[in-house]
Design an enzyme around this catalytic site. Sequence first.
Site, mmCIF file in Angstrom:
data_model
loop_
_atom_site.group_PDB
_atom_site.id
_atom_site.type_symbol
_atom_site.label_atom_id
_atom_site.label_comp_id
_atom_site.label_asym_id
_atom_site.label_seq_id
_atom_site.Cartn_x
_atom_site.Cartn_y
_atom_site.Cartn_z
ATOM 1 N N ASP A 78 -3.299 -8.808 8.923
ATOM 2 C CA ASP A 78 -2.168 -9.020 8.018
ATOM 3 C C ASP A 78 -0.971 -9.567 8.792
ATOM 4 O OD1 ASP A 78 -0.993 -9.061 5.519
ATOM 5 O OD2 ASP A 78 -0.441 -6.946 5.510
ATOM 6 N N PHE A 113 0.797 -1.232 0.000
ATOM 7 C CA PHE A 113 0.000 0.000 0.000
ATOM 8 C C PHE A 113 0.822 1.270 0.000
ATOM 9 C CE2 PHE A 113 0.406 -1.659 4.264
ATOM 10 C CZ PHE A 113 0.812 -0.580 5.012
ATOM 11 N N GLY A 114 2.099 1.142 -0.174
ATOM 12 C CA GLY A 114 2.868 2.369 -0.187
ATOM 13 C C GLY A 114 4.340 2.120 -0.061
ATOM 14 N N VAL A 149 7.839 2.610 2.264
ATOM 15 C CA VAL A 149 8.350 2.823 3.613
ATOM 16 C C VAL A 149 9.730 3.457 3.506
ATOM 17 C CG1 VAL A 149 8.924 1.759 5.819
ATOM 18 C CG2 VAL A 149 7.078 0.807 4.436
HETATM 19 P P1 ADP Z 1 5.572 -5.775 3.715
HETATM 20 O O1 ADP Z 1 5.193 -5.833 5.168
HETATM 21 O O2 ADP Z 1 4.601 -6.523 2.871
HETATM 22 O O3 ADP Z 1 7.000 -6.194 3.494
HETATM 23 P P2 ADP Z 1 5.580 -2.936 4.089
HETATM 24 O O4 ADP Z 1 5.088 -1.817 3.239
HETATM 25 O O5 ADP Z 1 4.923 -3.100 5.405
HETATM 26 O O6 ADP Z 1 5.457 -4.264 3.239
HETATM 27 O O7 ADP Z 1 7.130 -2.762 4.349
HETATM 28 C C1 ADP Z 1 8.028 -2.458 3.324
HETATM 29 C C2 ADP Z 1 9.451 -2.619 3.838
HETATM 30 O O8 ADP Z 1 9.713 -1.705 4.912
HETATM 31 C C3 ADP Z 1 9.730 -4.005 4.394
HETATM 32 O O9 ADP Z 1 11.036 -4.390 4.012
HETATM 33 C C4 ADP Z 1 9.676 -3.807 5.866
HETATM 34 O O10 ADP Z 1 10.494 -4.734 6.527
HETATM 35 C C5 ADP Z 1 10.166 -2.391 6.059
HETATM 36 N N1 ADP Z 1 9.560 -1.786 7.256
HETATM 37 C C6 ADP Z 1 8.247 -1.605 7.480
HETATM 38 N N2 ADP Z 1 8.014 -1.052 8.687
HETATM 39 C C7 ADP Z 1 9.227 -0.879 9.273
HETATM 40 C C8 ADP Z 1 9.681 -0.362 10.543
HETATM 41 N N3 ADP Z 1 8.831 0.103 11.465
HETATM 42 N N4 ADP Z 1 10.999 -0.355 10.783
HETATM 43 C C9 ADP Z 1 11.879 -0.810 9.868
HETATM 44 N N5 ADP Z 1 11.530 -1.292 8.657
HETATM 45 C C10 ADP Z 1 10.221 -1.346 8.347
#
Ligand code: ADP
Length: 346
Positions: free
Chosen positions: A180, A69-70, A72
Amino acid sequence: EEHTNSNKNEVTRELSLTGSGSTDSGVRADSLDKHSNARWPRQNSLSMKEWDIPYDDVKIFEVIGAGRFGTVCRGSWHGAVAVKLLHVLPLSDDGSLLDTFKHEVSIFRKTRHENLVLFMGACMKPPRLAIVTSLCKGMTLYTHIHLRKDKFTANKSVLVAQQISQGMGYLHARGIIHKDLKTKNIFLESGKVVITDFGLFSVTKLCFGNNARGDSLGIPSGWLCYLAPEIIRALRPHASLLLPFSKATDIYAFGTVWYELLCGEFPFKGQPPESIIWQVGKGVKQSLANMQASRDIKDILMVCWSYRAADRPDFPSLLNTLQKLPKKRLARSPSHPVHLSRSADS
Ligand code: ADP
Ligand code: MG
């Protein structure tokens, strides 16, 4: 400050009481009204401010990853943070997206638990919607298990599963369904479990759902294995918002995480989505015949993957089961003096 404010309120109230020439009851209603007007909007706006972070206050550094959805990004806002930038389409500008976003964020902000990522605030001015959380330091369970092929001993798996159950039990007790739960959303920071992305599913689906075209069902890879039979059976194009998520579907997803921890791979490994959908939908589970694990450990898997939602346990009872596992195993080890003496007692 809150204190002086309420003192002031008391003063105004007294003044209006003495200054008014109307009947007793009339005055009281009037002063109560003033009291509540003075108090509630202030409290609301205070708490809004707490989590409405001005977008320009957040320094945004490199992209860490892109999810469903976006994007990070690593960022800085009073220290290192993770910033989740949501993709918003101009056409979904009818206010309902913002309302859903605000609602989900308001749920998110009420969470305070060791095993849950720290919510710090949100930017809520469309088209800029972002969620700011603490930056998780370790790696996700997904990275450990599937990319690095790290092996988790049974005891380590139990410790991880216990912490997941604690965090999830807390969420469920607050009425929050994760929707999720997957190894990609579970970080391991030097032995400590940190769960992320709880309750944000609707926003994610709203952002992306509008984008889906045609009658095809877009299934992100690695998602199916976490979906309970009742969700699988409800899958259809454009209906992601109507999927019957529940506490029991979170338990099913936990079962899959437990399987990944123990076996180092996904259930139904290598099978095409159609085949997984067909099997799960009619109640076929991944076979555990070739799995090296005790009966107790396999029983946890089977009960979490129960076809009927009502047959799945809740997190407190799972935690209870998990807490009994390592003791039993250690008690059999002759090299462990503590447990030797315990087994001598019993
Ligand atoms: P997904 O969970 O399907 O991998 P996300 O959009 O939630 O997709 O996360 C994208 C990336 O950012 C992933 O590699 C995830 O590990 C990293 N990420 C998400 N949230 C955090 C966080 N709070 N701290 C560090 N890395 C994060
Ligand atoms: Mg995630």
